[in-house]
Design an enzyme around this catalytic site. Structure first.
Site, mmCIF file in Angstrom:
data_model
loop_
_atom_site.group_PDB
_atom_site.id
_atom_site.type_symbol
_atom_site.label_atom_id
_atom_site.label_comp_id
_atom_site.label_asym_id
_atom_site.label_seq_id
_atom_site.Cartn_x
_atom_site.Cartn_y
_atom_site.Cartn_z
ATOM 1 N N GLU A 127 0.866 -1.190 0.000
ATOM 2 C CA GLU A 127 0.000 0.000 0.000
ATOM 3 C C GLU A 127 0.897 1.233 0.000
ATOM 4 O O GLU A 127 2.104 1.128 0.264
ATOM 5 C CB GLU A 127 -0.894 0.009 1.247
ATOM 6 C CG GLU A 127 -1.852 -1.162 1.280
ATOM 7 C CD GLU A 127 -2.730 -1.185 2.527
ATOM 8 O OE1 GLU A 127 -2.675 -0.221 3.326
ATOM 9 O OE2 GLU A 127 -3.453 -2.175 2.691
ATOM 10 N N ARG A 241 10.718 -14.877 -4.288
ATOM 11 C CA ARG A 241 12.062 -14.292 -4.426
ATOM 12 C C ARG A 241 12.957 -15.138 -5.334
ATOM 13 O O ARG A 241 13.884 -14.611 -5.963
ATOM 14 C CB ARG A 241 12.665 -14.059 -3.027
ATOM 15 C CG ARG A 241 11.963 -12.901 -2.334
ATOM 16 C CD ARG A 241 12.230 -12.724 -0.863
ATOM 17 N NE ARG A 241 11.386 -11.632 -0.354
ATOM 18 C CZ ARG A 241 11.150 -11.360 0.923
ATOM 19 N NH1 ARG A 241 11.693 -12.116 1.861
ATOM 20 N NH2 ARG A 241 10.368 -10.353 1.281
ATOM 21 N N GLU A 362 9.383 -7.445 -4.193
ATOM 22 C CA GLU A 362 9.444 -8.672 -3.380
ATOM 23 C C GLU A 362 10.502 -8.532 -2.273
ATOM 24 O O GLU A 362 11.172 -9.505 -1.895
ATOM 25 C CB GLU A 362 9.621 -9.911 -4.242
ATOM 26 C CG GLU A 362 8.448 -10.020 -5.210
ATOM 27 C CD GLU A 362 8.116 -11.390 -5.690
ATOM 28 O OE1 GLU A 362 8.463 -12.373 -5.008
ATOM 29 O OE2 GLU A 362 7.460 -11.493 -6.740
HETATM 30 N N1 CAA Z 1 8.053 -18.010 6.366
HETATM 31 C C1 CAA Z 1 7.083 -18.380 7.249
HETATM 32 N N2 CAA Z 1 6.619 -17.561 8.219
HETATM 33 C C2 CAA Z 1 7.173 -16.341 8.313
HETATM 34 C C3 CAA Z 1 8.203 -15.896 7.431
HETATM 35 C C4 CAA Z 1 8.639 -16.797 6.428
HETATM 36 N N3 CAA Z 1 9.584 -16.433 5.566
HETATM 37 N N4 CAA Z 1 8.573 -14.652 7.775
HETATM 38 C C5 CAA Z 1 7.809 -14.314 8.834
HETATM 39 N N5 CAA Z 1 6.965 -15.330 9.140
HETATM 40 C C6 CAA Z 1 5.943 -15.358 10.184
HETATM 41 C C7 CAA Z 1 6.499 -14.977 11.553
HETATM 42 O O1 CAA Z 1 6.969 -16.121 12.236
HETATM 43 C C8 CAA Z 1 5.281 -14.371 12.201
HETATM 44 O O2 CAA Z 1 4.418 -15.437 12.604
HETATM 45 P P1 CAA Z 1 3.597 -15.371 13.974
HETATM 46 O O3 CAA Z 1 2.615 -14.262 13.780
HETATM 47 O O4 CAA Z 1 2.977 -16.723 14.075
HETATM 48 O O5 CAA Z 1 4.616 -15.072 15.045
HETATM 49 C C9 CAA Z 1 4.572 -13.654 11.048
HETATM 50 O O6 CAA Z 1 4.981 -14.334 9.869
HETATM 51 C C10 CAA Z 1 4.940 -12.190 10.931
HETATM 52 O O7 CAA Z 1 6.335 -12.114 10.790
HETATM 53 P P2 CAA Z 1 7.247 -10.998 11.432
HETATM 54 O O8 CAA Z 1 6.761 -10.685 12.806
HETATM 55 O O9 CAA Z 1 8.667 -11.374 11.287
HETATM 56 O O10 CAA Z 1 6.902 -9.759 10.492
HETATM 57 P P3 CAA Z 1 7.519 -8.333 10.448
HETATM 58 O O11 CAA Z 1 6.401 -7.373 10.404
HETATM 59 O O12 CAA Z 1 8.580 -8.154 11.487
HETATM 60 O O13 CAA Z 1 8.185 -8.252 8.979
HETATM 61 C C11 CAA Z 1 9.795 -8.449 7.208
HETATM 62 C C12 CAA Z 1 9.281 -8.914 8.596
HETATM 63 C C13 CAA Z 1 10.864 -9.448 6.843
HETATM 64 C C14 CAA Z 1 10.385 -7.060 7.220
HETATM 65 C C15 CAA Z 1 8.648 -8.514 6.185
HETATM 66 O O14 CAA Z 1 7.688 -7.522 6.451
HETATM 67 C C16 CAA Z 1 9.082 -8.365 4.734
HETATM 68 O O15 CAA Z 1 9.511 -9.327 4.126
HETATM 69 N N6 CAA Z 1 8.928 -7.156 4.127
HETATM 70 C C17 CAA Z 1 9.089 -6.980 2.709
HETATM 71 C C18 CAA Z 1 7.756 -6.961 2.041
HETATM 72 C C19 CAA Z 1 7.792 -7.438 0.623
HETATM 73 O O16 CAA Z 1 8.614 -8.266 0.241
HETATM 74 N N7 CAA Z 1 6.857 -6.958 -0.179
HETATM 75 C C20 CAA Z 1 6.728 -7.412 -1.508
HETATM 76 C C21 CAA Z 1 5.397 -7.066 -2.076
HETATM 77 S S1 CAA Z 1 4.829 -8.205 -3.269
HETATM 78 C C22 CAA Z 1 5.665 -7.877 -4.688
HETATM 79 O O17 CAA Z 1 6.580 -7.099 -4.725
HETATM 80 C C23 CAA Z 1 5.265 -8.667 -5.871
HETATM 81 C C24 CAA Z 1 5.607 -8.034 -7.171
HETATM 82 O O18 CAA Z 1 5.217 -6.943 -7.473
HETATM 83 C C25 CAA Z 1 6.423 -8.730 -8.138
#
Ligand code: CAA
Length: 379
Positions: A127, A241, A362
């Site tokens: 968003e 990814r 991503e």
């Molecule tokens: N696999 C499984 N579970 C996972 C995980 C993974 N890789 N990463 C986190 N989780 C789980 C956590 O264990 C947690 O679970 P619980 O609620 O049960 O505890 C939950 O998911 C939330 O995780 P976090 O608390 O770690 O989340 P966070 O808010 O601290 O965020 C972050 C972590 C790594 C910064 C994440 O927000 C992130 O990857 N940000 C980047 C966003 C992104 O990649 N956006 C891409 C948009 S889509 C796109 O780009 C497509 C396109 O156009 C081509």
């Protein structure tokens, strides 16, 4: 390439190469110039089985697997990185999310049409105020009896303007912490496509805003468990990814191929510039980096294919290295081409622009580093 593909994988990748070079490559510059989606090319990939590569045959997929998918993504990206991102989203964000979190009814309804390319899907997480930090998203889903009512605006959604099916991530519950995911069909009242973005690169792909205004969906549209939306997004992005890394490798390999060809043809100081050590060293560094990223790519794809439970760190390392490698290689490719590399008549100009997004979507390179570091530190 020395990676040991089996016969099916080799044929799948070879088929992707043939199709991409014959059908996508000749039209790529024009779609880029017009900023128009090559929808015909994308759908044709579906008819050939390249949009359902990790989907079992029972659900209409081609079941070619993650390694063949990664190799095919490289080939499509070499020809048209815009079409390639559409393919990546469809395979690794949309199909994989439905396959792993969907109900039997959802798999049966959606996967055959998505795998064949009859339907295009998108993955709508980002968003305006929630990019790297999707947990701060504001799109809401409020339960109302046997349905949910969605409100909010998503942006930068790849495939947004051409999607028949939208995987949308929302928040809900009294404290807004109840993240949930829904499968929304484009004809659902209250859903509309907003602004179409004009981009630096991958201009043959669609990137749009998506608007949900009192958009009512049945409870059966919930994908996975209520309250587990963010987890679904982050788990699915691990696989996504790999696709983006493959795109980065494909762009870099194309830039290398163009540079080798040009260096042999371009005469300066009375001889081809390929005979100059300064150019040779650039080509050698480019080839070495591409090879390294490719080796990593197939290793992580193999981890996914062979059912490793978690490959978060490896996928983040791969995406980080491949996208930044692609940046370095495309930079050198323009340098080898000199002034011509800056001109639209030469393919490296487009490759240089197309590459840039692989370091951003991503998860930015900074997010990949954060993911790797917190795995190392056990956080
Ligand atoms: N696999 C499984 N579970 C996972 C995980 C993974 N890789 N990463 C986190 N989780 C789980 C956590 O264990 C947690 O679970 P619980 O609620 O049960 O505890 C939950 O998911 C939330 O995780 P976090 O608390 O770690 O989340 P966070 O808010 O601290 O965020 C972050 C972590 C790594 C910064 C994440 O927000 C992130 O990857 N940000 C980047 C966003 C992104 O990649 N956006 C891409 C948009 S889509 C796109 O780009 C497509 C396109 O156009 C081509």
């Amino acid at each position: 390439m020395d990676f040991q593909f089996n016969e099916e994988q080799r044929m799948a990748i070879e088929g992707a190469r043939r199709f991409s070079q014959e059908k996508l490559a000749p039209a790529a510059a024009e779609f880029d110039e017009k900023a128009e989606v090559n929808l015909k090319g994308l759908k044709e990939l579906g008819r050939l089985g390249y949009l359902g590569m990790t989907v079992p045959e029972d659900y209409g997929g081609s079941a070619m697997g993650a390694v063949a998918y990664a190799g095919s993504m490289v080939e499509v990206s070499k020809a048209d990185a815009g079409v390639a991102v559409g393919m990546s989203v469809q395979n690794s964000l949309v199909n994989d999310a439905i396959l792993h979190f969907g109900t039997e009814a959802q798999k049966t309804e959606f996967l055959p049409k998505l795998s064949s390319g009859e339907w295009i899907g998108c993955f709508s997480l980002t968003e305006a105020g929630a990019g790297s930090d999707p947990a701060s998203m504001r799109t809401t889903a409020a339960r109302d009896g046997q349905s949910f009512v969605l409100n909010g605006t998503k942006n930068f959604t790849t495939n947004g303007g051409i999607a028949d099916v939208i995987i949308v991530f929302t928040r809900g519950g009294p404290d807004g912490r109840n993240n949930s995911t829904f499968l929304v069909k484009k004809e659902t009242p209250g859903f509309s496509v907003g602004k179409h973005e004009h981009k630096m690169g991958i201009r043959s792909s669609s990137t749009t805003e998506l608007v949900f205004q009192d958009c009512r969906v049945p409870a059966s549209a919930l994908l996975g468990e209520e309250g587990k939306g963010l987890k679904i997004a982050l788990t699915t992005l691990d696989g996504g990814r790999i696709g983006i890394a493959a795109q980065a490798v494909g762009i870099a390999e194309a830039a290398l191929d163009e540079s080798v060809r040009y260096a042999k043809e371009r005469i300066q100081f009375g001889k081809p510039i390929a005979e100059l050590e300064g150019v040779q060293f650039m080509l050698a560094d480019m080839a070495t980096e591409v090879e390294l990223a490719k080796t990593m790519l197939f290793r992580v794809a193999w981890m996914k294919e062979s059912g490793h439970k978690r490959f978060t760190k490896e996928a983040a390392m791969l995406k980080l290295f491949a996208s930044e490698m692609s940046h370095r290689v495309c930079h050198k490719a323009v340098q080898v081409h000199g002034g011509y590399g800056y001109m639209k008549e030469y393919k490296v100009e487009r490759l240089y622009r197309d590459q840039r997004i692989t370091e951003i979507y991503e998860g930015t390179s900074e997010i990949q580093r954060y993911v790797i570091a917190r795995t190392l530190l056990g956080a």
